[in-house]
Design a protein around this motif. Structure first.
Motif, PDB file in Angstrom:
ATOM      1  N   TYR A 163      28.194 -43.361   6.984  1.00  0.00           N
ATOM      2  CA  TYR A 163      27.431 -42.578   7.936  1.00  0.00           C
ATOM      3  C   TYR A 163      25.959 -42.608   7.589  1.00  0.00           C
ATOM      4  O   TYR A 163      25.567 -42.334   6.463  1.00  0.00           O
ATOM      5  CB  TYR A 163      27.926 -41.133   7.923  1.00  0.00           C
ATOM      6  CG  TYR A 163      29.242 -40.992   8.632  1.00  0.00           C
ATOM      7  CD1 TYR A 163      30.438 -41.186   7.963  1.00  0.00           C
ATOM      8  CD2 TYR A 163      29.278 -40.687   9.985  1.00  0.00           C
ATOM      9  CE1 TYR A 163      31.639 -41.083   8.630  1.00  0.00           C
ATOM     10  CE2 TYR A 163      30.480 -40.573  10.647  1.00  0.00           C
ATOM     11  CZ  TYR A 163      31.655 -40.771   9.967  1.00  0.00           C
ATOM     12  OH  TYR A 163      32.846 -40.659  10.624  1.00  0.00           O
ATOM     13  N   GLU A 164      25.158 -42.928   8.598  1.00  0.00           N
ATOM     14  CA  GLU A 164      23.721 -42.934   8.360  1.00  0.00           C
ATOM     15  C   GLU A 164      23.164 -41.520   8.439  1.00  0.00           C
ATOM     16  O   GLU A 164      22.186 -41.186   7.788  1.00  0.00           O
ATOM     17  CB  GLU A 164      23.073 -43.783   9.447  1.00  0.00           C
ATOM     18  CG  GLU A 164      21.907 -44.576   8.978  1.00  0.00           C
ATOM     19  CD  GLU A 164      21.345 -45.420  10.080  1.00  0.00           C
ATOM     20  OE1 GLU A 164      22.002 -46.391  10.457  1.00  0.00           O
ATOM     21  OE2 GLU A 164      20.247 -45.086  10.540  1.00  0.00           O
ATOM     22  N   TRP A 223      41.786 -49.289  -3.960  1.00  0.00           N
ATOM     23  CA  TRP A 223      40.485 -49.805  -3.518  1.00  0.00           C
ATOM     24  C   TRP A 223      39.436 -49.275  -4.472  1.00  0.00           C
ATOM     25  O   TRP A 223      38.901 -48.196  -4.273  1.00  0.00           O
ATOM     26  CB  TRP A 223      40.203 -49.336  -2.096  1.00  0.00           C
ATOM     27  CG  TRP A 223      38.934 -49.866  -1.491  1.00  0.00           C
ATOM     28  CD1 TRP A 223      38.082 -50.778  -2.019  1.00  0.00           C
ATOM     29  CD2 TRP A 223      38.388 -49.491  -0.239  1.00  0.00           C
ATOM     30  NE1 TRP A 223      37.038 -51.002  -1.175  1.00  0.00           N
ATOM     31  CE2 TRP A 223      37.195 -50.217  -0.062  1.00  0.00           C
ATOM     32  CE3 TRP A 223      38.769 -48.604   0.764  1.00  0.00           C
ATOM     33  CZ2 TRP A 223      36.402 -50.104   1.068  1.00  0.00           C
ATOM     34  CZ3 TRP A 223      37.972 -48.485   1.888  1.00  0.00           C
ATOM     35  CH2 TRP A 223      36.801 -49.236   2.030  1.00  0.00           C
ATOM     36  N   GLY A 269      38.087 -45.991  -2.696  1.00  0.00           N
ATOM     37  CA  GLY A 269      37.810 -45.790  -1.289  1.00  0.00           C
ATOM     38  C   GLY A 269      38.781 -44.834  -0.633  1.00  0.00           C
ATOM     39  O   GLY A 269      38.607 -44.466   0.526  1.00  0.00           O
ATOM     40  N   HIS A 270      39.813 -44.450  -1.371  1.00  0.00           N
ATOM     41  CA  HIS A 270      40.763 -43.465  -0.843  1.00  0.00           C
ATOM     42  C   HIS A 270      40.533 -42.113  -1.502  1.00  0.00           C
ATOM     43  O   HIS A 270      41.477 -41.381  -1.785  1.00  0.00           O
ATOM     44  CB  HIS A 270      42.200 -43.962  -1.070  1.00  0.00           C
ATOM     45  CG  HIS A 270      42.451 -45.274  -0.421  1.00  0.00           C
ATOM     46  ND1 HIS A 270      42.547 -45.422   0.937  1.00  0.00           N
ATOM     47  CD2 HIS A 270      42.594 -46.512  -0.943  1.00  0.00           C
ATOM     48  CE1 HIS A 270      42.743 -46.697   1.226  1.00  0.00           C
ATOM     49  NE2 HIS A 270      42.767 -47.383   0.116  1.00  0.00           N
ATOM     50  N   TYR A 319      36.671 -38.596   2.360  1.00  0.00           N
ATOM     51  CA  TYR A 319      35.978 -39.818   2.751  1.00  0.00           C
ATOM     52  C   TYR A 319      35.836 -40.722   1.545  1.00  0.00           C
ATOM     53  O   TYR A 319      35.868 -40.256   0.413  1.00  0.00           O
ATOM     54  CB  TYR A 319      34.599 -39.463   3.341  1.00  0.00           C
ATOM     55  CG  TYR A 319      34.728 -38.730   4.647  1.00  0.00           C
ATOM     56  CD1 TYR A 319      34.719 -37.341   4.694  1.00  0.00           C
ATOM     57  CD2 TYR A 319      34.908 -39.428   5.837  1.00  0.00           C
ATOM     58  CE1 TYR A 319      34.884 -36.674   5.880  1.00  0.00           C
ATOM     59  CE2 TYR A 319      35.069 -38.768   7.027  1.00  0.00           C
ATOM     60  CZ  TYR A 319      35.057 -37.392   7.050  1.00  0.00           C
ATOM     61  OH  TYR A 319      35.222 -36.734   8.240  1.00  0.00           O
ATOM     62  N   PRO A 320      35.693 -42.035   1.774  1.00  0.00           N
ATOM     63  CA  PRO A 320      35.635 -42.961   0.633  1.00  0.00           C
ATOM     64  C   PRO A 320      34.497 -42.629  -0.315  1.00  0.00           C
ATOM     65  O   PRO A 320      33.374 -42.358   0.103  1.00  0.00           O
ATOM     66  CB  PRO A 320      35.393 -44.324   1.297  1.00  0.00           C
ATOM     67  CG  PRO A 320      35.801 -44.185   2.685  1.00  0.00           C
ATOM     68  CD  PRO A 320      35.671 -42.756   3.054  1.00  0.00           C
ATOM     69  N   THR A 357      30.835 -41.319   1.544  1.00  0.00           N
ATOM     70  CA  THR A 357      30.131 -41.904   2.683  1.00  0.00           C
ATOM     71  C   THR A 357      29.516 -40.864   3.594  1.00  0.00           C
ATOM     72  O   THR A 357      28.741 -41.208   4.477  1.00  0.00           O
ATOM     73  CB  THR A 357      31.069 -42.755   3.548  1.00  0.00           C
ATOM     74  OG1 THR A 357      32.202 -41.974   3.878  1.00  0.00           O
ATOM     75  CG2 THR A 357      31.484 -44.008   2.840  1.00  0.00           C
ATOM     76  N   GLN A 358      29.879 -39.599   3.409  1.00  0.00           N
ATOM     77  CA  GLN A 358      29.276 -38.571   4.262  1.00  0.00           C
ATOM     78  C   GLN A 358      28.081 -37.911   3.622  1.00  0.00           C
ATOM     79  O   GLN A 358      27.502 -37.005   4.186  1.00  0.00           O
ATOM     80  CB  GLN A 358      30.312 -37.474   4.538  1.00  0.00           C
ATOM     81  CG  GLN A 358      31.378 -37.907   5.499  1.00  0.00           C
ATOM     82  CD  GLN A 358      31.286 -37.167   6.797  1.00  0.00           C
ATOM     83  OE1 GLN A 358      31.132 -35.956   6.808  1.00  0.00           O
ATOM     84  NE2 GLN A 358      31.357 -37.860   7.890  1.00  0.00           N
ATOM     85  N   GLY A 359      27.731 -38.347   2.429  1.00  0.00           N
ATOM     86  CA  GLY A 359      26.589 -37.732   1.758  1.00  0.00           C
ATOM     87  C   GLY A 359      26.938 -36.538   0.916  1.00  0.00           C
ATOM     88  O   GLY A 359      26.066 -35.783   0.513  1.00  0.00           O
ATOM     89  N   GLN A 360      28.229 -36.368   0.634  1.00  0.00           N
ATOM     90  CA  GLN A 360      28.613 -35.254  -0.245  1.00  0.00           C
ATOM     91  C   GLN A 360      28.649 -35.778  -1.669  1.00  0.00           C
ATOM     92  O   GLN A 360      29.260 -36.795  -1.937  1.00  0.00           O
ATOM     93  CB  GLN A 360      30.007 -34.738   0.126  1.00  0.00           C
ATOM     94  CG  GLN A 360      30.048 -34.131   1.497  1.00  0.00           C
ATOM     95  CD  GLN A 360      31.464 -34.034   2.030  1.00  0.00           C
ATOM     96  OE1 GLN A 360      32.405 -34.582   1.461  1.00  0.00           O
ATOM     97  NE2 GLN A 360      31.617 -33.323   3.122  1.00  0.00           N
ATOM     98  N   GLY A 392      23.005 -38.741   4.767  1.00  0.00           N
ATOM     99  CA  GLY A 392      23.720 -39.978   5.055  1.00  0.00           C
ATOM    100  C   GLY A 392      24.565 -40.381   3.871  1.00  0.00           C
ATOM    101  O   GLY A 392      24.515 -39.759   2.811  1.00  0.00           O
ATOM    102  N   GLY A 393      25.327 -41.442   4.031  1.00  0.00           N
ATOM    103  CA  GLY A 393      26.213 -41.888   2.962  1.00  0.00           C
ATOM    104  C   GLY A 393      25.456 -42.244   1.697  1.00  0.00           C
ATOM    105  O   GLY A 393      24.352 -42.761   1.748  1.00  0.00           O
ATOM    106  N   ARG A 399      24.701 -44.474  -1.395  1.00  0.00           N
ATOM    107  CA  ARG A 399      24.920 -45.869  -1.759  1.00  0.00           C
ATOM    108  C   ARG A 399      24.962 -46.070  -3.266  1.00  0.00           C
ATOM    109  O   ARG A 399      25.698 -46.886  -3.762  1.00  0.00           O
ATOM    110  CB  ARG A 399      23.804 -46.725  -1.188  1.00  0.00           C
ATOM    111  CG  ARG A 399      24.026 -47.222   0.214  1.00  0.00           C
ATOM    112  CD  ARG A 399      25.125 -48.254   0.264  1.00  0.00           C
ATOM    113  NE  ARG A 399      25.464 -48.655   1.602  1.00  0.00           N
ATOM    114  CZ  ARG A 399      25.010 -49.744   2.197  1.00  0.00           C
ATOM    115  NH1 ARG A 399      24.184 -50.539   1.566  1.00  0.00           N
ATOM    116  NH2 ARG A 399      25.371 -50.048   3.419  1.00  0.00           N
ATOM    117  N   LEU A 415      21.912 -43.844   2.812  1.00  0.00           N
ATOM    118  CA  LEU A 415      21.556 -44.394   4.099  1.00  0.00           C
ATOM    119  C   LEU A 415      20.564 -43.540   4.868  1.00  0.00           C
ATOM    120  O   LEU A 415      20.116 -43.939   5.933  1.00  0.00           O
ATOM    121  CB  LEU A 415      22.819 -44.575   4.943  1.00  0.00           C
ATOM    122  CG  LEU A 415      23.788 -45.611   4.381  1.00  0.00           C
ATOM    123  CD1 LEU A 415      25.058 -45.597   5.172  1.00  0.00           C
ATOM    124  CD2 LEU A 415      23.176 -46.974   4.446  1.00  0.00           C
TER     125      LEU A 415
END
Lengths: 324, 384
Positions: free
Chosen positions: A306-307, B180, B198-199, B223-224, B242-245, B265-266, B268, B284
């Motif tokens: 998610y961006e 994953w 990722g799980h 989320y992954p 990926t949700q920024g948590q 954002g996610g 990275r 992101l």
């Protein structure tokens, strides 16, 4: 004890209502236990305040008239838009790096006139009347769009088929309790997916003073107030829904107006009465959108990255901070 | 250029090939770019320090080139072609005794020696999402990917892995649990390895025990998990999804200690400082945030790109000499205060330290007490 004091002060008041009552400074209206008396006192307090306010206004107006041309300009009233917290991600129009990024992102194919939009509109499974009519009306507004019935098919399976058939956008309207309430806008080859909350949907039948049905001419697109970087991406997403060259013969215009993070969609037909005056009639459906999340890549809510995600408790703490 | 690069304490690579050096003291990011024009082929996939003294940064780009950037001089010094585009992007970069170790998405891990064109190849499975080097034993690397469990390789014996992890038992429906591995880290002072999947699972493996299955497994979120980092204290791990948590998990019991807020954002990449309780995160939403691990607040937030902040950030390196550049840490603050108020030290020492949270609690309790007293007084009056 307090009540007797009030009675003594109430009597001279009824005789001479023009003079302001004198209360001890620690007195407050809420300390009176008798509801009728408390009500009376409160009314009196309000009238007193209103009188003061009016007198202040009169004084200021007299001063302004007395000064005439030298009067200082009227102070601008504060609104939430005025007081908006400056967002550091606001895009500067002359920015080269933003320009480079927009030249190479997923929408560059559209903006370089390499592709034309082709839109697939569908709904969540088993839609009810309002949603079906909303989809049909959207299809009349967006040129080269096709409505398909969602037969309980998984979006992840629909997407490769759409790409194979040359679609550039997928719109999924989510329905809840017979009313459309969500919109997923997915740019197709590998583009971002935006998820919106839809509210205030008005179909054509419910609109007052509307014009005749929209024709098939390509409308013009107006995007208002998408200032931040996120706003820019969303604005480009909306722009890429419509073909490049609007047919001015049709005199139709679709407006996406962003205010306080809500995006208002309106569809109008305009006519120039003379050089300075324009008449507009509203056609077509109207709805408001609010962005919930922007995901990189095509629709993949579980494993996608998610961006931007709207996090209510972190982002909605200030009434003057907006993200789009 | 050289002055700018010396001031930077955090290095970030971007999607367009530009290396950004961020100075936390000045809250600014400086761009260092080799090419005259930008392109998406030069996307930086991995970053790592070129040497122990942290004077060189190695960047792995999407088109197979590994560039060396000198932080002292502020310029790119070398470029080496280490792989083709069709093998996939770089997923790991490490330096072993002046040889370069690279891994790509297709599962090939190669050791490139300087001077000679021979490469030692390791086939680490069909997909590798991450390769990391053991900071204690530099010739050991760990790899993991999608449907490819954790494997620890010794570069001197490239045929078989030193440790292969086994998947957990089938779940309660007797179905195989998918694997994953998205990121991994070696725990210092022990053989253990922590991975995040990722799980949304975090697993700890211990090669010292005969058990090849994870010693500890916990879940975080739905989320992954995309990034993982170990702070200075050996007990906890910081993960991001990926949700920024982002959260700090305790590795003893597998519970969440606290979460770090602020990202939209996610995530990275995450990197903890080697000695200070700080963690830097980039994601992101195009911001670099440095959180303090003690009170989980944001210490620094830098918009990436001085002109514009458009890039998705993929990897970063934290310089361990952060203390000098960063006066905003607690130690720095106290030092500054002492210097300024030399003569008034006694006055400051005599005053009570009032922290905000404590005073709010006091006010609340006092208010409550006063209110209660008022009610009591009124009741007494009424009774009279």
């Amino acid at each position: 004890m307090e009540s007797s004091v009030n009675q003594n002060e109430a009597k001279p008041e009824s005789v001479d209502s023009a003079s302001a009552p004198v209360f001890p400074p620690t007195f407050s209206v809420s300390e009176i236990k008798n509801k009728q008396r408390r009500h009376l006192m409160f009314m009196r307090l309000k009238q007193e305040k209103r009188r003061e306010k009016l007198s202040l206004k009169k004084k200021r107006r007299k001063e302004r008239e007395a000064l005439g041309d030298e009067a200082p300009p009227k102070p601008v009233p504060k609104t939430i838009e005025n007081q908006r917290v400056y967002d550091e991600t606001t895009v500067d129009p002359e920015d080269e790096e933003v320009a480079f990024d927009e030249g190479t992102d997923e929408f560059s194919a559209y903006f370089n006139r390499l592709t034309n939009p082709k839109v697939l509109i569908t709904t969540s499974d088993r839609p009810r009347g309002r949603t079906v009519r909303f989809c049909q009306q959207l299809a009349t507004i967006i040129p080269d769009s096709h409505v398909y019935y969602r037969r309980g098919l998984a979006l992840k399976r629909i997407i490769p088929q759409c790409i194979a058939r040359g679609f550039t956008y997928l719109i999924v309207i989510n329905e809840d309790r017979k009313v459309p309430n969500g919109l997923v806008l997915c740019h197709l080859p590998d583009g971002p997916t935006a998820h919106f909350k839809v509210s205030s949907v008005r179909l054509r039948k419910e609109m007052k003073r509307r014009g005749k049905d929209p024709t098939k001419h390509t409308p013009e697109v107006i995007l208002n107030n998408f200032t931040t970087r996120l706003g820019h991406s969303i604005g480009r997403m909306f722009a890429a829904l419509f073909p490049h060259d609007p047919e001015f013969v049709g005199r139709q215009v679709a407006t996406f107006h962003n205010q306080r993070d809500f995006i208002f969609f309106r569809f109008h037909r305009y006519i120039f009465k003379n050089e300075k005056r324009v008449g507009i009639q509203e056609l077509g459906p109207r709805f408001t959108l609010k962005l919930r999340s922007l995901q990189k890549g095509t629709f993949d809510s579980k494993f996608g990255e998610y961006e931007w995600v709207h996090k209510r408790h972190e982002m909605d703490t200030s009434r003057r901070k907006f993200h789009l | 250029m050289a002055e700018k690069s010396r001031v930077c304490s955090v290095w970030v690579g971007s999607e367009t090939g530009i290396l950004k050096g961020v100075s936390l003291a000045k809250k600014q990011a400086f761009n260092f770019c080799e090419m005259s024009h930008l392109s998406r082929e030069q996307e930086v996939c991995v970053l790592c320090w070129g040497d122990v003294h942290e004077t060189e940064v190695l960047l792995g780009c999407a088109n197979g080139e590994v560039k060396t950037f000198s932080t002292e001089k502020g310029v790119f010094t070398e470029t080496r072609l280490c792989g083709q585009i069709d093998e996939g992007k770089f997923t790991g970069l490490a330096v072993v005794d002046s040889a370069l170790v690279t891994s790509v998405e297709s599962g090939l891990v190669k050791v490139w020696k300087e001077g000679s064109t021979d490469t030692v190849e390791i086939n680490a499975g069909k997909s590798v999402c991450r390769m990391r080097q053991n900071p204690a034993q530099r010739h050991r690397v760990g790899t993991g990917g999608k449907e490819n469990g954790l494997k620890v390789w010794d570069l001197e014996r490239p045929d078989t892995p030193v440790f292969t992890a086994k998947n957990v038992r089938n779940d309660w429906l007797d179905l195989r649990v998918p694997e994953w591995v998205r990121d991994l880290a070696f725990v210092p002072d022990s053989d253990k390895i922590v991975t995040c999947t990722g799980h949304h699972q975090v697993r700890v493996y211990d090669p010292a025990t005969p058990q090849r299955r994870p010693v500890l497994e916990t879940q975080f979120g739905e989320y992954p998990l995309t990034a993982l980092s170990l702070p200075a204290s050996p007990v906890s791990v910081v993960v991001g999804n990926t949700q920024g948590q982002m959260a700090v998990l305790d590795l003893r019991k597998g519970l969440v200690c606290g979460s770090l807020k602020g990202l939209a954002g996610g995530v990275r990449e995450l990197q903890c400082h080697p000695s200070l309780p700080l963690v830097a995160s980039c994601g992101l939403d195009r911001f670099l945030r440095v959180h303090s691990l003690e009170d989980r607040s944001v210490q620094h937030k830098v918009r990436l790109g001085t002109l514009a902040w458009l890039w998705t950030l993929l990897s970063l390196c934290f310089r361990s000499s952060l203390l000098q550049e960063c006066p905003a840490t607690h130690q720095g603050d106290e030092a500054v205060k002492e210097e300024e108020h030399g003569g008034e030290d006694e006055v400051w020492d005599a005053m009570e330290t009032v922290t905000e949270k404590a005073s709010q609690r006091r006010k609340a309790t006092e208010g409550f007490r006063d209110g209660a007293e008022k009610m009591a007084i009124k009741k007494k009056k009424v009774k009279k």
